[in-house]
Design an enzyme around this catalytic site. Structure first.
Site, PDB file in Angstrom:
ATOM      1  N   ASP A 149     -28.422  67.135 -40.953  1.00 41.08           N
ATOM      2  CA  ASP A 149     -27.250  67.845 -41.433  1.00 41.08           C
ATOM      3  C   ASP A 149     -27.676  68.973 -42.364  1.00 41.08           C
ATOM      4  O   ASP A 149     -28.714  68.900 -43.034  1.00 41.08           O
ATOM      5  CB  ASP A 149     -26.314  66.898 -42.193  1.00 41.08           C
ATOM      6  CG  ASP A 149     -25.725  65.824 -41.297  1.00 41.08           C
ATOM      7  OD1 ASP A 149     -25.613  66.063 -40.079  1.00 41.08           O
ATOM      8  OD2 ASP A 149     -25.381  64.750 -41.809  1.00 41.08           O
ATOM      9  N   LYS A 150     -26.871  70.011 -42.412  1.00 38.91           N
ATOM     10  CA  LYS A 150     -27.185  71.171 -43.242  1.00 38.91           C
ATOM     11  C   LYS A 150     -27.560  70.773 -44.668  1.00 38.91           C
ATOM     12  O   LYS A 150     -28.524  71.280 -45.243  1.00 38.91           O
ATOM     13  CB  LYS A 150     -25.996  72.141 -43.258  1.00 38.91           C
ATOM     14  CG  LYS A 150     -26.193  73.360 -44.143  1.00 38.91           C
ATOM     15  CD  LYS A 150     -24.959  74.253 -44.130  1.00 38.91           C
ATOM     16  CE  LYS A 150     -25.140  75.443 -45.062  1.00 38.91           C
ATOM     17  NZ  LYS A 150     -23.943  76.315 -45.075  1.00 38.91           N
TER      18      LYS A 150
END
Length: 333
Positions: A149-150
């Protein structure tokens, strides 16, 4: 078939399609693709999973069958076909002619997507590798065989050759990868060690979120171990204020650790999506003092057999400054 299309200011499109009784019982993605031949079934499946297809205003399920009615399809604008190389800081842990292993910073998306067209790991890799990056993943995400995830930091591997891409993809498909994450949680899972085995899929209540499902979804397995607790429980047998938890993945579902820990009543601190409820005030103060502005989750260990050389590789990194500072502050509770 009755279809209308309005182009949005963002460059995307909103389309309306009427399915009739003749479509009843068909797979929904197939029925829609038959009426909109310019969109592939794979594209429609992705739009359904993203909650962008609704029937009478309600998101539909990918697994559902077509029913008569008006379907609204929101099609976001496509990202540029060719991500541009960008000279971004990229901590490299290992690199040879076939693959590269990096310590991805928090805040860096893995690949371009609407809202994150630049500043991604792909942009950084295109600059760093200067043309020697596998194109098997498609032009939007060359070299990428898995993602974080970012706002999750930690170890990632990318392929520089097509042969390495195929080999790494096979390892991830068969789960022949060692992956351990460190999470700082609100409270702590009980018992302090165990296995979480559930089905995970799109939430029926919010298609932008994942959830533990009673039926449908995909098998997800996480082993966890509480490494340290912070803040004494208020009563015997109660939960601590916070905990450091090591999680080992046996599958790789979207948001798996975030969903699994939340299902145990111990959501990850700082998680804006699955961190329902609020930590106690001392923990909130520690989060603010540590300047943590993301979920406290770090991919600490990645181990695998090199798909070309056969060498056993294992990489381990410490959490970044925001998580390390938060641990120090939590230890004083």
């Amino acid at each position: 078939m009755d279809a209308d299309e309005d182009v949005e200011e963002t460059g995307g499109a909103a389309r309306t399609v009427r399915l009739t009784e003749s479509h009843a019982g068909q797979r929904l993605d197939k029925a829609l693709a038959d009426e909109m031949p310019d969109l592939s079934r794979a594209r429609l499946q992705a739009l359904i999973e993203q909650g962008r297809v609704t029937l009478d205003g309600a998101p539909v399920s990918r697994a559902g069958k077509a029913a008569p009615g008006l379907y609204d399809i929101l099609i976001p604008a496509l990202a540029p076909a060719d991500p541009a190389p960008e000279a971004l800081p990229l901590p490299v842990l290992f690199e040879d002619a076939h693959l590269i292993v990096v310590d991805k910073p928090a805040g860096m998306a893995a690949h371009p997507a609407p809202g994150n067209e630049t500043g991604t790991l792909v942009n950084a890799l295109l600059h760093h590798c200067a043309g020697s990056l596998s194109g098997v993943g498609g032009v939007a995400r060359p070299g990428i065989v898995h993602r974080l995830d970012k706002d999750t930091s930690g170890v990632m591997v990318a392929a520089k050759s097509d042969a390495a891409h195929a080999g790494l993809s096979a390892l991830f498909a068969t789960h022949d990868i060692e992956r351990t994450y460190i999470a700082l949680t609100r409270g702590g899972p009980d018992p302090a060690r165990g296995r979480i085995e559930t089905q995970i899929g799109r939430s029926n209540a919010d298609r932008k979120k994942m959830a533990v499902l009673k039926s449908g979804g995909r098998l997800a397995i996480t082993d966890y171990r509480v490494q340290q607790v912070f803040g004494a429980p208020k009563k015997p047998g109660g939960a601590p204020m916070a905990a450091r938890v090591a999680c080992t993945l046996h599958t790789g579902r979207t948001h798996q650790i975030r969903v699994h820990l939340a299902s145990k009543g111990a959501p990850i601190l700082g998680d804006p999506t699955y961190g329902s409820g609020s930590p106690v005030q001392p923990v909130k103060d520690a989060i603010a003092a540590a300047s943590l502005k993301r979920q406290a989750l770090h991919a600490a260990v990645l181990g695998f057999v090199h798909p070309i050389t056969g060498e056993a590789l294992r990489f381990e990194t410490d959490p970044p400054e925001d998580m390390r500072m938060l641990e120090i502050l939590l230890a004083d509770l």
